[in-house]
Design a protein around this motif. Structure first.
Motif, mmCIF file in Angstrom:
data_model
loop_
_atom_site.group_PDB
_atom_site.id
_atom_site.type_symbol
_atom_site.label_atom_id
_atom_site.label_comp_id
_atom_site.label_asym_id
_atom_site.label_seq_id
_atom_site.Cartn_x
_atom_site.Cartn_y
_atom_site.Cartn_z
ATOM 1 N N GLU A 86 0.846 -1.208 0.000
ATOM 2 C CA GLU A 86 0.000 0.000 0.000
ATOM 3 C C GLU A 86 0.875 1.250 0.000
ATOM 4 O O GLU A 86 0.614 2.217 -0.730
ATOM 5 C CB GLU A 86 -0.910 0.011 1.228
ATOM 6 C CG GLU A 86 -2.026 -1.015 1.236
ATOM 7 C CD GLU A 86 -3.305 -0.536 0.554
ATOM 8 O OE1 GLU A 86 -3.266 0.519 -0.108
ATOM 9 O OE2 GLU A 86 -4.320 -1.234 0.683
ATOM 10 N N GLN A 89 2.464 1.976 -3.355
ATOM 11 C CA GLN A 89 1.515 2.515 -4.330
ATOM 12 C C GLN A 89 1.319 4.021 -4.140
ATOM 13 O O GLN A 89 1.090 4.758 -5.104
ATOM 14 C CB GLN A 89 0.166 1.786 -4.240
ATOM 15 C CG GLN A 89 0.227 0.287 -4.451
ATOM 16 C CD GLN A 89 1.075 -0.125 -5.637
ATOM 17 O OE1 GLN A 89 1.050 0.501 -6.697
ATOM 18 N NE2 GLN A 89 1.858 -1.192 -5.461
ATOM 19 N N GLN A 93 2.061 6.845 -7.026
ATOM 20 C CA GLN A 93 1.088 7.854 -7.440
ATOM 21 C C GLN A 93 1.705 9.254 -7.470
ATOM 22 O O GLN A 93 1.476 10.025 -8.405
ATOM 23 C CB GLN A 93 -0.123 7.828 -6.505
ATOM 24 C CG GLN A 93 -1.008 6.611 -6.694
ATOM 25 C CD GLN A 93 -2.106 6.541 -5.656
ATOM 26 O OE1 GLN A 93 -3.103 7.258 -5.733
ATOM 27 N NE2 GLN A 93 -1.935 5.671 -4.678
ATOM 28 N N LEU A 141 -3.696 -6.350 -4.458
ATOM 29 C CA LEU A 141 -2.449 -5.681 -4.828
ATOM 30 C C LEU A 141 -1.372 -6.659 -5.301
ATOM 31 O O LEU A 141 -0.336 -6.232 -5.824
ATOM 32 C CB LEU A 141 -1.912 -4.848 -3.660
ATOM 33 C CG LEU A 141 -2.671 -3.547 -3.377
ATOM 34 C CD1 LEU A 141 -2.123 -2.867 -2.132
ATOM 35 C CD2 LEU A 141 -2.609 -2.594 -4.576
ATOM 36 N N SER A 466 -5.555 7.903 -3.965
ATOM 37 C CA SER A 466 -5.974 6.904 -2.969
ATOM 38 C C SER A 466 -5.797 7.396 -1.535
ATOM 39 O O SER A 466 -6.054 6.634 -0.596
ATOM 40 C CB SER A 466 -5.185 5.607 -3.151
ATOM 41 O OG SER A 466 -3.832 5.767 -2.719
ATOM 42 N N THR A 469 -7.409 6.024 1.893
ATOM 43 C CA THR A 469 -8.121 4.765 1.660
ATOM 44 C C THR A 469 -7.111 3.619 1.544
ATOM 45 O O THR A 469 -5.909 3.842 1.431
ATOM 46 C CB THR A 469 -8.959 4.827 0.366
ATOM 47 O OG1 THR A 469 -8.072 4.954 -0.761
ATOM 48 C CG2 THR A 469 -9.906 6.019 0.389
ATOM 49 N N LYS A 470 -7.620 2.402 1.560
ATOM 50 C CA LYS A 470 -6.793 1.212 1.395
ATOM 51 C C LYS A 470 -7.138 0.564 0.051
ATOM 52 O O LYS A 470 -8.247 0.050 -0.132
ATOM 53 C CB LYS A 470 -7.025 0.213 2.540
ATOM 54 C CG LYS A 470 -6.688 0.755 3.916
ATOM 55 C CD LYS A 470 -5.207 0.994 4.076
ATOM 56 C CE LYS A 470 -4.851 1.427 5.488
ATOM 57 N NZ LYS A 470 -3.418 1.771 5.627
ATOM 58 N N LEU A 471 -6.215 0.616 -0.885
ATOM 59 C CA LEU A 471 -6.469 0.055 -2.211
ATOM 60 C C LEU A 471 -6.780 -1.430 -2.149
ATOM 61 O O LEU A 471 -7.620 -1.930 -2.901
ATOM 62 C CB LEU A 471 -5.244 0.280 -3.105
ATOM 63 C CG LEU A 471 -4.964 1.719 -3.544
ATOM 64 C CD1 LEU A 471 -3.633 1.791 -4.282
ATOM 65 C CD2 LEU A 471 -6.089 2.253 -4.422
ATOM 66 N N ASN A 472 -6.117 -2.143 -1.262
ATOM 67 C CA ASN A 472 -6.284 -3.589 -1.210
ATOM 68 C C ASN A 472 -7.680 -4.015 -0.781
ATOM 69 O O ASN A 472 -8.073 -5.159 -0.989
ATOM 70 C CB ASN A 472 -5.250 -4.205 -0.261
ATOM 71 C CG ASN A 472 -4.983 -5.652 -0.573
ATOM 72 O OD1 ASN A 472 -4.523 -5.988 -1.656
ATOM 73 N ND2 ASN A 472 -5.288 -6.530 0.381
ATOM 74 N N LYS A 477 -10.493 -0.549 -7.336
ATOM 75 C CA LYS A 477 -9.614 0.614 -7.133
ATOM 76 C C LYS A 477 -8.145 0.219 -7.254
ATOM 77 O O LYS A 477 -7.342 0.962 -7.816
ATOM 78 C CB LYS A 477 -9.876 1.238 -5.755
ATOM 79 C CG LYS A 477 -11.152 2.049 -5.656
ATOM 80 C CD LYS A 477 -11.277 2.706 -4.294
ATOM 81 C CE LYS A 477 -12.549 3.538 -4.204
ATOM 82 N NZ LYS A 477 -12.687 4.173 -2.865
ATOM 83 N N ALA A 478 -7.812 -0.947 -6.716
ATOM 84 C CA ALA A 478 -6.428 -1.419 -6.806
ATOM 85 C C ALA A 478 -6.036 -1.599 -8.270
ATOM 86 O O ALA A 478 -4.970 -1.136 -8.700
ATOM 87 C CB ALA A 478 -6.269 -2.732 -6.045
ATOM 88 N N THR A 481 -5.739 1.898 -10.028
ATOM 89 C CA THR A 481 -4.545 2.657 -9.631
ATOM 90 C C THR A 481 -3.277 2.036 -10.193
ATOM 91 O O THR A 481 -2.405 2.738 -10.715
ATOM 92 C CB THR A 481 -4.458 2.740 -8.096
ATOM 93 O OG1 THR A 481 -5.610 3.426 -7.602
ATOM 94 C CG2 THR A 481 -3.208 3.487 -7.655
#
Length: 493
Positions: A86, A89, A93, A141, A466, A469-472, A477-478, A481
């Motif tokens: 996370e 990432q 970004q 992820l 992101s 927030t937590k992409l995983n 969303k994961a 991104t």
């Protein structure tokens, strides 16, 4: 001693990736703030951020087994690995945002696609790696992770691992094609170029030697010109101590109570390197194995493709060792001079509980070249001594701090230390360090600028969609991104 009477908004101490990242974030959020940077050496990125002082792994827990240790009952869980991914990432970004705005150069100047692999041998290790794979393949992820215990498949991924290996030996590997190699030296230079182009002042050859809090809440930062020894000082509203191994000494000099109880445990290291094109072209990955018993996490053996200044090389190591220096360019008195009444208890407790580690590190210092080559040949059976030469890696200073139960603990990670009023902050520790510079500096900004932070969030979300927030936790969303940043950074998804 000369004095700047008008306070500078921000002083950054240290010319590495952390100061560069924080400076860039602040300049993006507050373009009008004045920033001055002080670096002791003649140029930036000469210590841990230098590409030959680290392995350049974009740490996303794709290949590093120490982020997913096996529990006593044999189980494996992924929370730490997911958290590290996370963080990476978030860094991806911001880098993508800066490239799109033309504030960084072409992505290949600092980041290149390099598959991340894990390789193990022996039945128990193969069983563990399979468990790890079964857990990670379910995490959004880590989509795309591959596993094989077929020597022919592994040969196709990384032939140097399998050529001339003993037949019948149980082996297994995982592979993530979308891994990266990052030249943090180039990235650091580019970020400082952006800062200087937008009004920040970079002072190299300046050694900061004092930090004194003033009655108005500002800080007097005392420094000396290394050429001539002329003393000077600057007054600052906010100070960041991003001096790598030198951060502990400076934070101790600041007198802030928050640094009491912290100590530093220095670990030195070396890599074997080859530039032989015939060898380099056969290895297109970063391959991590399992650490030796008693070895620190940053000593996990790995055979890595590196791309520096457009040229490919291979590194193997690191070979850890012990040195009392806190910086590669530091002093043999760094460790003794860091011992204070407030941290001697925790440091003695760490020495008591980590005697085997200290013994291991000292034994590594005296390891012969033959022994080091043998370690490489366990990874790459065909390695020839004449193709490889030793280079000295950057110095790492791990955090020692108070612990209610043990008296003191050794922490393999990073620690942000801030004063109660947020006017000064520093970073201690090492790995995963540079790869997670962006989320670490975001945490620091939130802690040190609480009254401004809420107003900065909209701008930060443009840089890092992101954020918060937590992409995983959201596969869609994961995927989105990872795809968007991969496109900008010219990487595989």
């Amino acid at each position: 001693m000369s004095t700047v009477t008008k306070p500078v908004d921000v002083v950054l101490i240290g010319g590495g990736i952390m100061s560069a990242t924080l400076g860039a974030l602040i300049k993006l959020l507050q373009p009008g703030w004045s920033i001055q940077i002080f670096e002791k050496l003649d140029a930036v990125a000469l210590e841990s951020s230098n590409p030959w002082n680290n392995a350049g792994t974009g740490h996303a827990a794709l290949c590093e087994l120490n982020y997913m240790p096996q529990a006593a009952d044999g189980s494996v869980e992924s929370s730490k690995a997911v958290a590290i991914n996370e963080q990476f990432q978030v860094s991806r970004q911001l880098w993508s945002y800066l490239i799109e705005r033309g504030l960084l150069g072409a992505p290949e100047t600092f980041i290149n696609q390099t598959p991340h692999m894990t390789f193990v041998s022996g039945a128990s290790n193969v069983e563990y790696l399979k468990k790890r794979y079964e857990v990670l393949k379910e995490e959004p992820l880590f989509e795309g992770i591959e596993y094989s215990d077929d020597p022919r498949v592994i040969y196709g991924w990384a032939p140097l691992l399998m050529r001339d290996r003993r037949k019948g030996e149980p082996v297994a590997a995982t592979r993530v094609p979308a891994g990266t190699d990052v030249d943090f030296g180039s990235l650091t230079h580019q970020l400082f170029d952006y800062l200087r182009d937008n009004g920040a002042e970079l002072h190299t050859g300046r050694s900061v030697n004092s930090l004194k809090k003033q009655s108005d809440g500002t800080w007097n930062v005392g420094f000396r010109h290394l050429v001539g020894g002329t003393p000077a000082k600057v007054n600052a509203r906010f100070v960041f101590v991003g001096a790598g191994g030198g951060a502990l000494h400076l934070l101790q000099k600041s007198g802030i109570p928050e640094i009491k109880g912290f100590g530093g445990f220095p670990i030195s290291g070396e890599f074997l390197r080859t530039d032989n094109p015939a060898v380099v072209r056969e290895h297109q990955a970063k391959v991590y194995g399992k650490a030796a018993v008693g070895a620190p996490p940053m000593s996990v053996p790995h055979l890595d493709k590196r791309v520096v200044d457009g040229e490919a090389s291979l590194l193997f190591g690191p070979y850890a060792g012990f040195s009392p220096k806190f910086l590669k360019s530091g002093s043999w008195m760094d460790l003794p001079l860091s011992i204070k009444p407030g941290n001697i208890g925790p440091m003695l407790a760490v020495a008591r509980d980590n005697f085997d580690l200290l013994k291991y590190l000292i034994s590594e210092v005296f390891a012969s070249r033959t022994k080091k080559l043998k370690a490489l040949q366990e990874f790459m059976p065909t390695a020839r001594a004449e193709d490889w030469y030793l280079i000295t890696a950057g110095q790492r200073v791990q955090v020692m701090k108070k612990d209610a139960k043990k008296g003191g603990v050794l922490q393999f990670g990073t620690e942000v230390v801030t004063s109660a009023d947020g006017s000064i902050a520093g970073l201690l520790g090492a790995s995963p360090g540079a790869s997670t510079a962006v989320p670490i500096m975001l945490e620091l900004i939130e802690r040190c600028f609480p009254s401004q932070y809420e107003g900065w969030v909209p701008a930060l979300k443009k840089m890092i969609p992101s954020l918060g927030t937590k992409l995983n936790e959201s596969p869609s969303k994961a995927k989105k991104t990872l795809s968007e940043t991969a496109k900008v950074l010219d990487l595989a998804v």
